[in-house]
Scaffold this active site. Structure first.
Site: not given
Ligand code: GRF
Length: 200
Positions: A13, A91, A93, A109, A179
């Site tokens: 989203s 994951k 980097i 976040h 967000e």
């Protein structure tokens, strides 16, 4: 026009909100590439429907972590990417990609870091912990990506007031709305120079 790559794992989203901002011209950039570690992510499908280049890079495509790291860096390099935005990417980097794009990699976040961040703090876990802790407010943080989860320099934050009857689900929905606005706003401020990225 700045070239952006978005790293996703799930729903996407935030990625769609960034694509919309580019289409509407409120974000002076173009989403050139979407990479996911999850071949079945809805985000990859949504990006493909919008004719955006996508790639699945994971331990399935590259069992060796170093080869995966090199593959991600080479792919980003090949698209001449200016900024990498992590939007629900779950994951770590790899070191080669991290150093090649140091200072140009940004994460979103769903809490007011440093509170409620770090390993395991993702999805509804964040909002459950915030409610459990009896917080009166939560919010969104946009921050630089360094080697640690949710530890990079903070670029922008916006608060969300918690209502007495908020559940983790209702709070997640409120935070997600913020967000979708704050991510594009913050990247635009970086592009127009009103936010100066730390030298790192
Ligand atoms: C968002 O809450 C974001 O803050 C966090 O992961 C979630 C991704 O949601 N990093 P979506 O895939 O963008 O809908």
């Amino acid at each position: 026009m700045k070239k952006i790559a978005v790293l996703v794992s799930g729903r996407g989203s935030n990625m769609l909100a960034l694509i919309d901002a580019c289409e509407q011209g409120t974000l002076a950039a173009s989403i050139e590439l979407v990479i996911s570690n999850n071949a079945d992510s809805l985000a990859l499908l949504s990006a493909q429907k919008k004719n955006i280049n996508t790639a699945h890079l994971s331990s399935r495509t590259h069992p060796d972590p170093d080869a995966l790291d090199i593959a991600m860096k080479d792919l980003l390099d090949s698209y001449k990417i200016d900024f990498i935005l992590l939007a629900g990417f779950m994951k770590k980097i790899g070191p080669k990609t991290l150093s090649a794009y140091k200072g140009r990699m940004i994460n979103i976040h769903p809490s007011l870091l440093p509170k409620f961040g770090g390993q395991g703090m993702f999805g509804l876990n964040v909002h459950e912990a915030v409610i459990e802790a009896g917080e009166k407010e939560t919010g969104v943080t946009i921050h630089m990506v360094d080697g640690e989860y949710d530890k990079g320099a903070i670029l922008a934050q916006r608060t969300v007031v918690i209502a007495k009857d908020d559940t983790p689900e209702s709070l997640a929905a409120k935070v997600l709305q913020v967000e979708h606005v704050l991510f594009a706003e913050t990247i635009q401020k970086i592009i127009d120079g009103s936010i100066i990225l730390p030298a790192n």
